[in-house]
Design a protein around this motif. Structure first.
Motif, PDB file in Angstrom:
ATOM      1  N   HIS A  87       0.848  -1.187   0.000  1.00 24.04           N
ATOM      2  CA  HIS A  87       0.000   0.000   0.000  1.00 24.04           C
ATOM      3  C   HIS A  87       0.896   1.253   0.000  1.00 24.04           C
ATOM      4  O   HIS A  87       0.632   2.206  -0.701  1.00 24.04           O
ATOM      5  CB  HIS A  87      -0.913  -0.052   1.228  1.00 24.04           C
ATOM      6  N   LYS A  88       1.927   1.233   0.838  1.00 23.35           N
ATOM      7  CA  LYS A  88       2.893   2.333   0.862  1.00 23.35           C
ATOM      8  C   LYS A  88       4.184   1.843   0.238  1.00 23.35           C
ATOM      9  O   LYS A  88       4.827   0.921   0.740  1.00 23.35           O
ATOM     10  CB  LYS A  88       3.142   2.816   2.295  1.00 23.35           C
ATOM     11  N   HIS A 101       5.236   6.556  -2.335  1.00 28.51           N
ATOM     12  CA  HIS A 101       3.915   6.581  -2.950  1.00 28.51           C
ATOM     13  C   HIS A 101       2.952   5.766  -2.106  1.00 28.51           C
ATOM     14  O   HIS A 101       3.327   4.729  -1.552  1.00 28.51           O
ATOM     15  CB  HIS A 101       3.942   6.002  -4.365  1.00 28.51           C
ATOM     16  N   THR A 102       1.699   6.230  -2.024  1.00 26.39           N
ATOM     17  CA  THR A 102       0.685   5.542  -1.230  1.00 26.39           C
ATOM     18  C   THR A 102      -0.508   5.198  -2.100  1.00 26.39           C
ATOM     19  O   THR A 102      -0.990   6.035  -2.866  1.00 26.39           O
ATOM     20  CB  THR A 102       0.214   6.423  -0.060  1.00 26.39           C
ATOM     21  N   GLY A 103      -0.983   3.947  -1.988  1.00 30.17           N
ATOM     22  CA  GLY A 103      -2.235   3.560  -2.620  1.00 30.17           C
ATOM     23  C   GLY A 103      -2.094   2.607  -3.777  1.00 30.17           C
ATOM     24  O   GLY A 103      -1.245   2.800  -4.652  1.00 30.17           O
ATOM     25  N   ALA A 104      -2.923   1.566  -3.774  1.00 28.58           N
ATOM     26  CA  ALA A 104      -2.912   0.576  -4.843  1.00 28.58           C
ATOM     27  C   ALA A 104      -3.719   1.029  -6.040  1.00 28.58           C
ATOM     28  O   ALA A 104      -4.543   1.937  -5.960  1.00 28.58           O
ATOM     29  CB  ALA A 104      -3.473  -0.749  -4.324  1.00 28.58           C
ATOM     30  N   TYR A 105      -3.456   0.360  -7.196  1.00 33.09           N
ATOM     31  CA  TYR A 105      -4.172   0.572  -8.458  1.00 33.09           C
ATOM     32  C   TYR A 105      -3.979   1.976  -9.005  1.00 33.09           C
ATOM     33  O   TYR A 105      -4.793   2.472  -9.781  1.00 33.09           O
ATOM     34  CB  TYR A 105      -5.667   0.256  -8.302  1.00 33.09           C
ATOM     35  N   ARG A 129       0.655  -2.938   6.038  1.00 37.83           N
ATOM     36  CA  ARG A 129       0.180  -3.213   7.394  1.00 37.83           C
ATOM     37  C   ARG A 129      -1.045  -2.371   7.743  1.00 37.83           C
ATOM     38  O   ARG A 129      -1.182  -1.234   7.293  1.00 37.83           O
ATOM     39  CB  ARG A 129       1.297  -2.907   8.406  1.00 37.83           C
ATOM     40  N   ASP A 130      -1.922  -2.977   8.554  1.00 39.49           N
ATOM     41  CA  ASP A 130      -3.022  -2.287   9.219  1.00 39.49           C
ATOM     42  C   ASP A 130      -4.086  -1.749   8.262  1.00 39.49           C
ATOM     43  O   ASP A 130      -4.184  -0.538   8.026  1.00 39.49           O
ATOM     44  CB  ASP A 130      -2.491  -1.152  10.090  1.00 39.49           C
ATOM     45  N   PRO A 131      -4.941  -2.628   7.724  1.00 37.17           N
ATOM     46  CA  PRO A 131      -6.021  -2.154   6.841  1.00 37.17           C
ATOM     47  C   PRO A 131      -7.030  -1.259   7.554  1.00 37.17           C
ATOM     48  O   PRO A 131      -7.695  -0.442   6.892  1.00 37.17           O
ATOM     49  CB  PRO A 131      -6.664  -3.451   6.342  1.00 37.17           C
ATOM     50  N   PHE A 146      -4.457  -7.712   0.012  1.00 38.50           N
ATOM     51  CA  PHE A 146      -3.313  -8.296  -0.691  1.00 38.50           C
ATOM     52  C   PHE A 146      -2.175  -7.281  -0.742  1.00 38.50           C
ATOM     53  O   PHE A 146      -2.387  -6.113  -1.075  1.00 38.50           O
ATOM     54  CB  PHE A 146      -3.699  -8.696  -2.110  1.00 38.50           C
ATOM     55  N   GLY A 147      -0.947  -7.720  -0.449  1.00 38.79           N
ATOM     56  CA  GLY A 147       0.176  -6.795  -0.380  1.00 38.79           C
ATOM     57  C   GLY A 147       1.275  -7.097  -1.377  1.00 38.79           C
ATOM     58  O   GLY A 147       1.533  -8.251  -1.714  1.00 38.79           O
ATOM     59  N   GLY A 148       1.933  -6.035  -1.852  1.00 41.10           N
ATOM     60  CA  GLY A 148       3.085  -6.217  -2.717  1.00 41.10           C
ATOM     61  C   GLY A 148       2.974  -5.449  -4.014  1.00 41.10           C
ATOM     62  O   GLY A 148       2.177  -4.524  -4.159  1.00 41.10           O
ATOM     63  N   ILE A 149       3.818  -5.829  -4.966  1.00 48.61           N
ATOM     64  CA  ILE A 149       3.796  -5.235  -6.306  1.00 48.61           C
ATOM     65  C   ILE A 149       2.795  -6.035  -7.116  1.00 48.61           C
ATOM     66  O   ILE A 149       3.084  -7.146  -7.579  1.00 48.61           O
ATOM     67  CB  ILE A 149       5.194  -5.241  -6.955  1.00 48.61           C
ATOM     68  N   ASP A 150       1.583  -5.494  -7.262  1.00 49.45           N
ATOM     69  CA  ASP A 150       0.477  -6.274  -7.804  1.00 49.45           C
ATOM     70  C   ASP A 150       0.149  -5.969  -9.257  1.00 49.45           C
ATOM     71  O   ASP A 150      -0.838  -6.499  -9.780  1.00 49.45           O
ATOM     72  CB  ASP A 150      -0.769  -6.118  -6.929  1.00 49.45           C
TER      73      ASP A 150
END
Length: 576
Positions: A87-88, A101-105, A129-131, A146-150
């Motif tokens: 996420h971060k 950078h913060t935030g997926a998609y 961490r920490d949804p 889900f975490g990581g480089i997606d």
């Protein structure tokens, strides 16, 4: 002339190349953590085990470290582009901190000066961490953490100029010709100068004017062309054209685009001048073993399932991967595309000026990323809003963003999902500039669970009619409806396959009988992972003996592994 133009475009710098594999990844407090393994991107570190105690620990999140060693063919400035990190993200190149950078998609880029003949190191820290904290900061998600480089990571050589945010809009002339407006922003990284962009749409040259761009600034250039006898894009006939843009020798962009006109006429949606009625199912980017880090094969399976039920449209709460949207372009499947924040029904976490500014940037980033895709039907600004909006400025935010989107992308609709049990009883500020209202409708599941199918149909008709009376000149789509189903429950009891099929059949027959309705989208195409604490929501209080799988939303027409439930065939017959 066209041959010369294409030759000049071909002389542009090479486009982005994937930084796919091998990478190494580890999970822990530092980059030297144990259990390093070799992976290929995209790669989600916690895609396995989303139920039970293991699922709880996985859902809470961790820190993942990704490392890639690479070389470049020549000295110069390079741009590394990330399509998504959750996420971060913190990025270092050769030990130098380059970006947070913060935030997926959401795509972001890193620039660095690199030398040939040296092995460079790209290090990425993904902190997911920490949804719960994410939610309170405006980053709620209604699916698994889900975490990581997606999504993919690519690299390109940077030139003296860059092409930013290509844009295309099509209007149909009375004689059937397509009037196509193409624009792009040109960023100048050299001294102040005149730049002469070039481009082509299929075999048609694009007459961009030269533009003087100060050093370090951007200017927008536009070209309008008329295409006689166009091959129009639409469901069932997804015709595509090659769009090529370039500052010769400096920058280039290419993509597949479709020529189509989308507009609203009162309560009707029109595509290429004909009324459009949506039928399909919503999707989540979630595949067994990969989470939201979809492979090309995962995306192909999603499209194949949509085709199997004869869908002409789909819906997503979060911005889809451009690679998946390209597949939907080619399949002729429209997308009701969520952009910006996703909140739980009736809620609004973006209460501060800062959080609303972040939300606006999210919308603008996603629109810029996906704008050239012909399958995008509508930009949806919020998930299941209630009444006149939540305190904290939700109505003002949505109204302002809707007006902005109508200015910046007038060739698309602006949509808003409404929480079906909290629909507005009067017009209000939040709805003033909305084209399409998406109404969620779980009649027969979360309410009237044990009622007769005739009563359920009457309640459905009454609810839709009430919204239509409030907004007689807006298009209405049922954006969610359905029921959970698995093999653990008796066939026609709530939670059983027969119950799901029967309820969907009642909904579909009822929707087909409402002439002003602009379609319906089942929730959802496939089962997907959610919080490990989720157990069906309020249905447990209504049906105490129901058997559901904790951590899995089972409203899908297909099981998590992809096998169809009986309801899939029923929906396919209705849509066929």
């Amino acid at each position: 002339m066209l041959r010369l133009l294409l030759a000049l475009i071909g002389a542009a710098l090479p486009q982005s190349q994937p930084l796919a594999g091998p990478w190494t990844v580890s999970v822990g407090a530092s980059a030297t953590g144990a259990h390093m393994r070799s992976v290929t991107l995209p790669y989600v570190v916690n895609a396995h085990g989303f139920t039970g105690r293991r699922g709880l620990a996985s859902y809470r999140g961790a820190v993942a470290w990704y490392r890639k060693r690479f070389t470049v063919p020549s000295d110069g400035t390079y741009v590394v582009r990330f399509e998504s990190v959750h996420h971060k993200a913190t990025v270092w190149i050769d030990g130098r901190l380059e970006r947070h950078h913060t935030g997926a998609y959401l795509p972001f880029e890193v620039r660095a000066t690199l030398k040939a003949g040296k092995t460079h190191t790209l290090l990425v820290r993904a902190d997911y961490r920490d949804p719960t904290a994410m939610k309170h900061a405006g980053w709620h998600r209604s699916w698994f953490n889900f975490g990581g480089i997606d999504r993919p990571v690519t690299m390109r050589r940077a030139g003296p100029s860059e092409i930013v945010s290509p844009f295309i809009r099509t209007r149909l002339a009375p004689d059937g010709a397509a009037v196509v407006d193409v624009s792009m922003r040109v960023h100048n990284r050299a001294a102040t100068r005149t730049i002469a962009p070039q481009g082509s749409l299929g075999a048609t040259p694009l007459p961009f004017p030269p533009v003087t761009v100060p050093a370090g600034h951007e200017r927008t250039v536009r070209a309008e062309v008329r295409v006689e006898n166009p091959a129009l894009w639409g469901p069932g006939h997804p015709e595509l054209y090659d769009l090529q843009l370039a500052v010769p020798g400096e920058a280039s962009w290419s993509g597949r685009v479709g020529l189509r006109e989308i507009r609203r006429d009162g309560s009707a949606i029109l595509i290429n001048g004909k009324r459009l009625v949506l039928h399909g199912a919503s999707i989540q980017e979630d595949a067994p073993g990969h989470g939201d880090g979809l492979t090309g094969a995962d995306m192909d399976r999603i499209v194949a399932r949509l085709k199997r039920i004869h869908a002409n449209a789909t819906r997503s709460q979060h911005p889809l991967s451009p690679d998946l949207v390209s597949r939907l372009d080619a399949a002729g499947i429209l997308v009701w595309q969520g952009v910006g924040p996703v909140d739980s029904p009736g809620n609004w976490e973006e209460n501060t000026a800062h959080e609303q500014a972040v939300a606006r940037r999210r919308v603008r980033t996603s629109v810029a990323q996906l704008q050239t895709h012909p399958s995008i039907l509508a930009w949806n600004l919020a998930n299941e809003v209630g009444g006149q909006g939540h305190r904290g400025g939700q109505a003002a935010y949505i109204d302002a963003m809707a007006r902005e989107l109508h200015r910046t992308d007038p060739g698309r609709l602006v949509a808003l999902d409404i929480w079906g049990t909290h629909a507005p009883h009067a017009p209000g500020r939040m709805y003033r500039h909305i084209d399409v209202l998406g109404l969620t409708n779980y009649t027969g599941w979360y309410d009237h669970t044990f009622s007769s199918q005739a009563l359920i149909a009457n309640v459905i008709r009454s609810n839709i009619a009430s919204l239509h009376r409030v907004f007689p000149n807006r298009a209405i789509v049922i954006s969610e409806f359905g029921a959970e189903a698995n093999g653990r429950n008796a066939r026609y009891r709530p939670g059983g396959y027969g119950f799901q099929s029967r309820l969907l059949a009642t909904h579909l027959r009822t929707y087909a009988s409402i002439p002003y309705l602009s379609g319906e989208l089942v929730w959802t195409l496939s089962d997907f992972a959610v919080s490990p604490l989720f157990l069906g929501g309020s249905i447990n209080g209504i049906v105490p003996d129901i058997h559901l799988v904790r951590g899995l939303n089972q409203k899908g027409l297909f099981k998590y592994g992809g096998r169809p439930k009986p309801a899939a065939a029923l929906v396919a017959r209705a849509y066929g």
